[in-house]
Design a protein around this motif. Structure first.
Motif, PDB file in Angstrom:
ATOM      1  N   UNK A 105      -5.639  -0.951   4.807  1.00 40.91           N
ATOM      2  CA  UNK A 105      -6.894  -1.407   4.209  1.00 40.91           C
ATOM      3  C   UNK A 105      -7.993  -1.659   5.234  1.00 40.91           C
ATOM      4  N   UNK A 106      -7.624  -1.986   6.473  1.00 39.07           N
ATOM      5  CA  UNK A 106      -8.650  -2.156   7.505  1.00 39.07           C
ATOM      6  C   UNK A 106      -9.327  -0.834   7.871  1.00 39.07           C
ATOM      7  N   UNK A 107      -8.712   0.281   7.456  1.00 44.87           N
ATOM      8  CA  UNK A 107      -9.261   1.599   7.754  1.00 44.87           C
ATOM      9  C   UNK A 107     -10.112   2.155   6.610  1.00 44.87           C
ATOM     10  N   UNK A 108     -10.384   1.331   5.613  1.00 40.67           N
ATOM     11  CA  UNK A 108     -11.206   1.764   4.482  1.00 40.67           C
ATOM     12  C   UNK A 108     -12.544   1.034   4.516  1.00 40.67           C
ATOM     13  N   UNK A 109     -13.596   1.730   4.086  1.00 41.89           N
ATOM     14  CA  UNK A 109     -14.937   1.129   4.127  1.00 41.89           C
ATOM     15  C   UNK A 109     -15.053  -0.084   3.214  1.00 41.89           C
ATOM     16  N   UNK A 110     -14.394  -0.034   2.073  1.00 44.23           N
ATOM     17  CA  UNK A 110     -14.429  -1.148   1.132  1.00 44.23           C
ATOM     18  C   UNK A 110     -13.051  -1.282   0.498  1.00 44.23           C
ATOM     19  N   UNK A 132      -1.900  -6.471   6.645  1.00 48.58           N
ATOM     20  CA  UNK A 132      -3.219  -6.220   7.233  1.00 48.58           C
ATOM     21  C   UNK A 132      -3.384  -7.067   8.495  1.00 48.58           C
ATOM     22  N   UNK A 133      -4.005  -6.517   9.525  1.00 53.20           N
ATOM     23  CA  UNK A 133      -4.221  -7.298  10.748  1.00 53.20           C
ATOM     24  C   UNK A 133      -5.407  -8.241  10.608  1.00 53.20           C
ATOM     25  N   UNK A 134      -5.421  -9.240  11.467  1.00 51.55           N
ATOM     26  CA  UNK A 134      -6.587 -10.125  11.561  1.00 51.55           C
ATOM     27  C   UNK A 134      -7.039 -10.215  13.024  1.00 51.55           C
ATOM     28  N   UNK A 135      -6.369 -11.017  13.842  1.00 52.86           N
ATOM     29  CA  UNK A 135      -6.702 -11.063  15.266  1.00 52.86           C
ATOM     30  C   UNK A 135      -5.843 -10.035  15.989  1.00 52.86           C
ATOM     31  N   UNK A 164      -1.166 -13.266  -6.825  1.00 51.12           N
ATOM     32  CA  UNK A 164      -0.609 -13.315  -5.472  1.00 51.12           C
ATOM     33  C   UNK A 164       0.645 -14.171  -5.495  1.00 51.12           C
ATOM     34  N   UNK A 165       1.763 -13.530  -5.255  1.00 48.40           N
ATOM     35  CA  UNK A 165       3.050 -14.228  -5.258  1.00 48.40           C
ATOM     36  C   UNK A 165       3.309 -14.905  -3.917  1.00 48.40           C
ATOM     37  N   UNK A 166       2.919 -14.232  -2.855  1.00 49.65           N
ATOM     38  CA  UNK A 166       3.108 -14.793  -1.518  1.00 49.65           C
ATOM     39  C   UNK A 166       2.067 -14.213  -0.572  1.00 49.65           C
ATOM     40  N   UNK A 167       1.511 -15.082   0.264  1.00 57.26           N
ATOM     41  CA  UNK A 167       0.582 -14.646   1.291  1.00 57.26           C
ATOM     42  C   UNK A 167       0.957 -15.394   2.568  1.00 57.26           C
ATOM     43  N   UNK A 168       1.544 -14.662   3.513  1.00 53.45           N
ATOM     44  CA  UNK A 168       2.049 -15.307   4.715  1.00 53.45           C
ATOM     45  C   UNK A 168       1.232 -14.922   5.943  1.00 53.45           C
ATOM     46  N   UNK A 169       1.051 -15.895   6.830  1.00 54.08           N
ATOM     47  CA  UNK A 169       0.471 -15.600   8.135  1.00 54.08           C
ATOM     48  C   UNK A 169       1.577 -15.033   9.013  1.00 54.08           C
ATOM     49  N   UNK A 170       1.277 -13.944   9.685  1.00 53.33           N
ATOM     50  CA  UNK A 170       2.275 -13.267  10.512  1.00 53.33           C
ATOM     51  C   UNK A 170       2.034 -13.629  11.974  1.00 53.33           C
ATOM     52  N   UNK A 235      -3.967 -16.076  13.548  1.00 52.04           N
ATOM     53  CA  UNK A 235      -2.843 -15.263  13.100  1.00 52.04           C
ATOM     54  C   UNK A 235      -3.073 -13.815  13.506  1.00 52.04           C
ATOM     55  N   UNK A 236      -1.973 -13.077  13.730  1.00 54.94           N
ATOM     56  CA  UNK A 236      -2.104 -11.645  14.017  1.00 54.94           C
ATOM     57  C   UNK A 236      -2.517 -10.887  12.767  1.00 54.94           C
ATOM     58  N   UNK A 237      -2.172 -11.435  11.593  1.00 52.21           N
ATOM     59  CA  UNK A 237      -2.497 -10.758  10.339  1.00 52.21           C
ATOM     60  C   UNK A 237      -1.740 -11.386   9.188  1.00 52.21           C
ATOM     61  N   UNK A 238      -1.722 -10.678   8.060  1.00 48.51           N
ATOM     62  CA  UNK A 238      -1.145 -11.230   6.836  1.00 48.51           C
ATOM     63  C   UNK A 238      -0.157 -10.249   6.195  1.00 48.51           C
ATOM     64  N   UNK A 239       0.876 -10.834   5.604  1.00 47.98           N
ATOM     65  CA  UNK A 239       1.758 -10.098   4.718  1.00 47.98           C
ATOM     66  C   UNK A 239       1.563 -10.644   3.318  1.00 47.98           C
ATOM     67  N   UNK A 240       1.309  -9.777   2.362  1.00 42.43           N
ATOM     68  CA  UNK A 240       0.940 -10.203   1.007  1.00 42.43           C
ATOM     69  C   UNK A 240       1.813  -9.505  -0.027  1.00 42.43           C
ATOM     70  N   UNK A 241       2.373 -10.299  -0.938  1.00 44.38           N
ATOM     71  CA  UNK A 241       3.104  -9.781  -2.096  1.00 44.38           C
ATOM     72  C   UNK A 241       2.296 -10.148  -3.331  1.00 44.38           C
TER      73      UNK A 241
END
Length: 248
Positions: A105-110, A132-135, A164-170, A235-241
Motif C-alpha cells: 500500500x505504500x507503493x500506491x498513490x492513494x 505496511x511500513x512506518x519508520x 479491524x480485528x487486530x492492529x499491531x505495532x511491529x 514503530x517499524x510498521x503495522x500488521x493489520x487483520x
C-alpha cells in the motif's frame, strides 16, 4: 503470556539473531506465518503484489500453505498469475476468501482506492491481512509514496466496510533504531574493497548487533515499554487483520 505467544516470541528471537534481514522483515514474516495458517485449507486468496517465485528477503512464502492463491502484480518480472494495477482489480465482486497485502500500500498513490477495490472483491466475512511500513527506509517497487499512522489505517478500513480485528505495532523504538543502525553497516560491508574492514563490519553484524536485536525484541514485549509514551510512539510498521463486513 500464552503458549502461542511464547512460541511466537521464541521464533522471533531465533529469527532476529539473523542480521541478514532487517527486524522489519522479521516482524512481517512472523505476522504472516501466524495469520495465514488460520485461513481455511483451499481458501481462495488474492496475493496483492505477490510473486510466483519467492524473491524477497525473508522466510515467509505463501506457496508453502495449502491455499488457492492468485498472485497479482504490475511487474511481469514477478511472474504473477495476473498483471494489473491494484486500483482496478480485474475480478468479479466477492470471489476471494482472503486478501494479502504485504508491503504494497505504500507503493500506491492513494491506498483508499486500493482498499475500496479489495473490499469489492472480498466476500463478506473474508479476511484482509496487511503489512505496511512506518519508520522505514524509502524503497522503490517501482515507487514509494507514503507512510501513515495506525489512526489512518483504522479510519480508512472502517470507511471501506471493514472491522479491524487486530492492529499491531511491529517493533517499537529499539527495533527502529537497530534497523537504522544495521543498514549502513550492512551496505558498507557489502561495498568496501578492504578485506579487513569487511571482516570487521561482518563481525559487528554477527555478534554485538545480533545480541542487541535479541535484547530489543524481548524488552519490547514488556508492558511497561509498550505503554511508555515515548518508546511506544515509534514503530517499524503495522500488521493489520481486518474482516469484511456483511453487506447491508
Amino acid at each position: 503470556m500464552t503458549d502461542n505467544s511464547n512460541v511466537r516470541q521464541r521464533r522471533l528471537s531465533d529469527y532476529a539473531s539473523n542480521t541478514g534481514f532487517s527486524l522489519r522483515r522479521c516482524y512481517v514474516d512472523m505476522f504472516y506465518f501466524d495469520e495465514v495458517k488460520r485461513l481455511e485449507a483451499k481458501a481462495r486468496v488474492l496475493d496483492l503484489g505477490g510473486v510466483r517465485k519467492q524473491s524477497m528477503p525473508g522466510q515467509f512464502d505463501i506457496a508453502h500453505f495449502a491455499l488457492d492463491v492468485v498472485c497479482l502484480n504490475i511487474l511481469p518480472s514477478a511472474n504473477p498469475d495476473v498483471i494489473a494495477v491494484a486500483e482496478a482489480l480485474p475480478f468479479h465482486g466477492g470471489i476471494f476468501d482472503a486478501v494479502i497485502c504485504s508491503e504494497v500500500l505504500e507503493h500506491t498513490r492513494d491506498p483508499r482506492v486500493v482498499l475500496a477495490e479489495v473490499s469489492r472483491v472480498l466476500r463478506p466475512g473474508g479476511r484482509l491481512l496487511i503489512a505496511v511500513p512506518f519508520l522505514y527506509q524509502i524503497h522503490a517497487s517501482p515507487h514509494d509514496f507514503g507512510r501513515y499512522t495506525d489512526f489512518f489505517w483504522r479510519s480508512v478500513l472502517e470507511t471501506h466496510g471493514f472491522t479491524v480485528e487486530r492492529l499491531e505495532k511491529q517493533g517499537l523504538y529499539w527495533s527502529v533504531m537497530l534497523d537504522f543502525l544495521r543498514l549502513p553497516i550492512d551496505r558498507a560491508a557489502a561495498t568496501t574493497s578492504s578485506t579487513v574492514l569487511r571482516k570487521f563490519l561482518r563481525a559487528i553484524l554477527r555478534w554485538p548487533l545480533a545480541w542487541a536485536r535479541l535484547w530489543a525484541v524481548r524488552v519490547e514485549r514488556r508492558t511497561t515499554v509498550q505503554m511508555h509514551p515515548a518508546f511506544s510512539s515509534f514503530t517499524t510498521g503495522y500488521g493489520i487483520v481486518a474482516v469484511r463486513n456483511p453487506a447491508i
